[in-house]
Design a protein around this motif. Sequence first.
Motif, short mmCIF file in Angstrom:
data_model
loop_
_atom_site.label_atom_id
_atom_site.label_comp_id
_atom_site.label_asym_id
_atom_site.label_seq_id
_atom_site.Cartn_x
_atom_site.Cartn_y
_atom_site.Cartn_z
N GLY A 10 -1.96 -4.83 30.96
CA GLY A 10 -1.42 -4.44 29.65
C GLY A 10 -2.02 -3.18 29.06
O GLY A 10 -1.70 -2.84 27.93
N GLY A 14 1.46 0.86 34.14
CA GLY A 14 2.85 1.02 34.58
C GLY A 14 3.56 2.08 33.74
O GLY A 14 4.29 2.93 34.28
N THR A 15 3.33 2.05 32.45
CA THR A 15 3.99 3.00 31.53
C THR A 15 3.57 4.43 31.87
O THR A 15 4.41 5.31 32.01
N THR A 31 0.93 -2.23 43.35
CA THR A 31 0.73 -3.39 44.23
C THR A 31 1.34 -4.64 43.59
O THR A 31 1.83 -5.52 44.29
N ARG A 36 5.47 -8.77 43.98
CA ARG A 36 6.64 -9.46 43.39
C ARG A 36 7.86 -9.35 44.31
O ARG A 36 8.64 -10.29 44.41
N GLU A 57 -4.23 -14.98 39.10
CA GLU A 57 -5.40 -14.83 39.98
C GLU A 57 -5.19 -13.61 40.87
O GLU A 57 -4.09 -13.08 40.95
N GLY A 85 -2.66 -0.19 39.92
CA GLY A 85 -3.11 -1.57 40.13
C GLY A 85 -3.87 -1.78 41.42
O GLY A 85 -4.11 -2.93 41.83
N ARG A 88 -8.61 -3.16 42.91
CA ARG A 88 -9.09 -4.08 41.87
C ARG A 88 -10.43 -4.69 42.24
O ARG A 88 -11.03 -5.39 41.43
N GLN A 92 -11.52 -3.36 48.00
CA GLN A 92 -10.30 -2.54 48.03
C GLN A 92 -10.65 -1.06 47.83
O GLN A 92 -10.05 -0.18 48.44
N ARG A 123 5.96 -7.81 25.82
CA ARG A 123 6.61 -7.02 26.87
C ARG A 123 7.93 -7.67 27.32
O ARG A 123 8.02 -8.88 27.48
N TYR A 133 9.85 -2.55 28.22
CA TYR A 133 9.97 -2.37 26.77
C TYR A 133 8.92 -3.23 26.09
O TYR A 133 8.24 -4.05 26.71
N ARG A 167 -6.07 -13.07 34.08
CA ARG A 167 -6.02 -11.69 34.58
C ARG A 167 -7.14 -10.87 33.96
O ARG A 167 -7.79 -10.07 34.64
N LYS A 200 -3.91 4.79 22.20
CA LYS A 200 -3.02 5.81 21.60
C LYS A 200 -1.59 5.61 22.08
O LYS A 200 -1.33 4.83 23.00
P1 AP5 Z 1 2.41 -1.82 30.96
O1 AP5 Z 1 2.57 -0.35 31.16
O2 AP5 Z 1 3.43 -2.71 31.57
O3 AP5 Z 1 0.91 -2.25 31.32
P2 AP5 Z 1 0.21 -2.50 32.72
O4 AP5 Z 1 -1.19 -2.00 32.62
O5 AP5 Z 1 1.06 -1.93 33.84
O6 AP5 Z 1 0.19 -4.07 32.70
P3 AP5 Z 1 0.48 -5.20 33.79
O7 AP5 Z 1 0.53 -6.48 33.05
O8 AP5 Z 1 1.67 -4.84 34.63
O9 AP5 Z 1 -0.81 -5.13 34.64
P4 AP5 Z 1 -1.30 -6.21 35.61
O10 AP5 Z 1 -2.42 -5.50 36.28
O11 AP5 Z 1 -1.62 -7.51 34.98
O12 AP5 Z 1 -0.02 -6.51 36.53
P5 AP5 Z 1 0.42 -6.02 37.98
O13 AP5 Z 1 1.89 -6.05 38.04
O14 AP5 Z 1 -0.27 -4.78 38.39
O15 AP5 Z 1 2.36 -2.08 29.37
C1 AP5 Z 1 2.30 -3.39 28.84
C2 AP5 Z 1 3.13 -3.45 27.54
O16 AP5 Z 1 2.57 -2.58 26.56
C3 AP5 Z 1 4.59 -2.98 27.70
O17 AP5 Z 1 5.41 -3.76 26.90
C4 AP5 Z 1 4.58 -1.52 27.24
O18 AP5 Z 1 5.82 -1.13 26.69
C5 AP5 Z 1 3.47 -1.54 26.18
N1 AP5 Z 1 2.69 -0.30 26.16
C6 AP5 Z 1 2.21 0.39 27.23
N2 AP5 Z 1 1.51 1.46 26.83
C7 AP5 Z 1 1.55 1.45 25.47
C8 AP5 Z 1 0.98 2.29 24.46
N3 AP5 Z 1 0.24 3.36 24.80
N4 AP5 Z 1 1.18 1.97 23.17
C9 AP5 Z 1 1.94 0.88 22.82
N5 AP5 Z 1 2.49 0.04 23.72
C10 AP5 Z 1 2.29 0.32 25.05
O19 AP5 Z 1 -0.18 -7.20 38.88
C11 AP5 Z 1 0.35 -8.51 38.77
C12 AP5 Z 1 -0.44 -9.46 39.64
O20 AP5 Z 1 -0.34 -9.08 41.01
C13 AP5 Z 1 -1.95 -9.56 39.35
O21 AP5 Z 1 -2.24 -10.44 38.30
C14 AP5 Z 1 -2.45 -10.09 40.71
O22 AP5 Z 1 -2.17 -11.45 40.85
C15 AP5 Z 1 -1.57 -9.36 41.69
N6 AP5 Z 1 -2.14 -8.07 42.13
C16 AP5 Z 1 -1.64 -6.82 41.86
N7 AP5 Z 1 -2.40 -5.87 42.42
C17 AP5 Z 1 -3.41 -6.53 43.05
C18 AP5 Z 1 -4.54 -6.08 43.81
N8 AP5 Z 1 -4.78 -4.77 44.00
N9 AP5 Z 1 -5.37 -7.03 44.30
C19 AP5 Z 1 -5.16 -8.35 44.11
N10 AP5 Z 1 -4.10 -8.84 43.41
C20 AP5 Z 1 -3.23 -7.93 42.89
#
Ligand code: AP5
Length: 217
Positions: A10, A14-15, A31, A36, A57, A85, A88, A92, A123, A133, A167, A200
């Motif tokens: 969060g 991604g953004t 990743t 997914r 996890e 991502g 982590r 890695q 989100r 969004y 997370r 920001k």
């Molecule tokens: P967003 O840009 O979606 O944030 P994010 O950092 O990409 O958040 P994620 O929840 O996707 O990160 P994550 O690491 O938990 O998930 P991932 O898919 O990588 O922004 C979030 C929200 O805030 C949105 O609504 C956006 O609009 C808003 N926003 C963004 N910036 C803003 C700003 N500046 N101001 C205001 N609002 C804003 O991973 C998912 C799962 O996959 C993990 O939990 C794990 O199980 C697995 N996984 C993935 N990678 C690995 C790895 N390398 N090793 C092991 N497991 C892994």
Amino acid sequence: MHIILLGAPGTGKGTQSKIISKEYKIQQISTGDILRKNIESKNKIGKKIYNILKNGELVSDNIVCDLLYKEIKKEQYIKGFLLDGFPRTIEQAKYISSLNIKIDFIFELIVPDELIFKRISGRRIHVQSGRTYHINFNPPKEQGKDDITKEPLVIREDDTIESIKNRLENYKENHKKLNEYYLKEKKLKKLKFFQLDGTKKPDIIYNKIEKIIASKN
Ligand code: AP5
């Protein structure tokens, strides 16, 4: 150019990835998205990791590193890539170093936990395109619908309070070692590592990234 974006869930990885990849014409590798996709296709790996992702996890280093390796070998990343991502864990991080790919920049986004909860719980995503969004911070033009296709927006399956807590916990558990590793690499001038205020607005954060890249290249 090769860039790594680090940050707790969060924080806006991604953004920012989407803006950076558009501006610098390098492709994003998330990743989370790769994992997914495996779940959606219901293959062997997908079945194995479904509950891991749902519960927030971490997937094992072996699985993630193998999937990443298969991805980065593709033709489309010849000009570079942006890792969202990954890494982590320290394992890695060492894995990516072992591939002898020159990482130009590492940016870490820092956001306090309270804001992380607000961001993730609000989100909404458009599954087909990956557009993201937020009900307050970045609302769609029409409530619950994607701006371009008008298809419905959904809540990610792992965006539950329990999963966000897990997370965050996993992130914190690995963060110190990972940070130490990259600070050491920075000292040895092997790479450029910057920690940024992720609270920001997205365009302000991106401007900062753009300035750093311009001044250090
Ligand atoms: P967003 O840009 O979606 O944030 P994010 O950092 O990409 O958040 P994620 O929840 O996707 O990160 P994550 O690491 O938990 O998930 P991932 O898919 O990588 O922004 C979030 C929200 O805030 C949105 O609504 C956006 O609009 C808003 N926003 C963004 N910036 C803003 C700003 N500046 N101001 C205001 N609002 C804003 O991973 C998912 C799962 O996959 C993990 O939990 C794990 O199980 C697995 N996984 C993935 N990678 C690995 C790895 N390398 N090793 C092991 N497991 C892994």
